[in-house]
Design a protein around this motif. Structure first.
Motif, short mmCIF file in Angstrom:
data_model
loop_
_atom_site.label_atom_id
_atom_site.label_comp_id
_atom_site.label_asym_id
_atom_site.label_seq_id
_atom_site.Cartn_x
_atom_site.Cartn_y
_atom_site.Cartn_z
N HIS A 14 0.82 -1.22 0.00
CA HIS A 14 0.00 0.00 0.00
C HIS A 14 0.85 1.27 0.00
N ALA A 15 2.08 1.16 -0.46
CA ALA A 15 3.04 2.27 -0.40
C ALA A 15 2.56 3.55 -1.07
N ASP A 16 1.73 3.43 -2.09
CA ASP A 16 1.29 4.61 -2.83
C ASP A 16 -0.15 5.00 -2.54
N ASP A 17 -0.78 4.32 -1.62
CA ASP A 17 -2.20 4.58 -1.34
C ASP A 17 -2.40 5.83 -0.48
N ASP A 18 -3.58 6.38 -0.56
CA ASP A 18 -3.99 7.49 0.28
C ASP A 18 -4.23 6.94 1.69
N ILE A 41 3.81 4.31 5.84
CA ILE A 41 3.41 4.65 4.48
C ILE A 41 3.46 6.17 4.30
N ARG A 44 7.19 7.43 4.30
CA ARG A 44 7.90 7.18 3.04
C ARG A 44 7.38 8.12 1.95
N GLN A 45 6.09 8.37 1.93
CA GLN A 45 5.54 9.29 0.93
C GLN A 45 6.13 10.69 1.11
N ARG A 48 9.90 10.74 -0.01
CA ARG A 48 10.15 10.77 -1.46
C ARG A 48 10.49 12.18 -1.93
#
Length: 132
Positions: A14-18, A41, A44-45, A48
């Motif tokens: 789910h690394a890119d999920d809202d 999560i 990490r977001q 980036r």
């Protein structure tokens, strides 16, 4: 830090999920540490953009959001290290970071010193820095 394989898998998948939607849709998950996973999560977001080379490292543990907001960006930490290196005798110098936090400044500044001491009064940040 002891993180279950289920929690690690959840974070990776789910690394890119809202995270707001994720929190609502997975609130009943019992085999994962959801608050920890959501924090990782989100961390990490943020990394980036703020700490791009750190975000590429899978095993980094991110601190609570407030600590991520307060830490220097990678670019700022590198700038500080370049400024300081002009004034430091690398072989005979000692760095003491009295507000270590997430450890971003410390990690870049430490490269220019012979001896380094990280100090942080919040134990959870010390554990994260030790792990990282």
């Amino acid at each position: 830090m002891n993180i279950s394989p289920d929690t690690i898998g959840f974070i990776r998948s789910h690394a890119d999920d809202d995270i707001r939607l994720l929190a609502l849709s997975t609130a009943k998950e019992t085999n994962i540490d959801l608050p920890f996973a959501l924090n990782q999560i989100r961390g990490r977001q943020m990394a980036r953009h703020k700490l791009p080379s750190w975000a590429e490292i899978d095993d980094i543990i991110y601190p609570p959001h407030i600590s991520m907001e307060q830490c220097s960006s990678e670019q700022t930490a590198m700038y500080k290290a370049r400024v300081v290196e002009r004034f430091v005798d690398k072989k005979h110098s000692c760095l003491v970071d009295m507000t270590g936090g997430f450890g971003v400044d410390f990690s870049y500044l430490a490269q220019g010193f012979g001896r380094c001491v990280y100090v942080e009064r919040q134990e959870h940040l010390c554990e994260i820095a030790r792990h990282n």
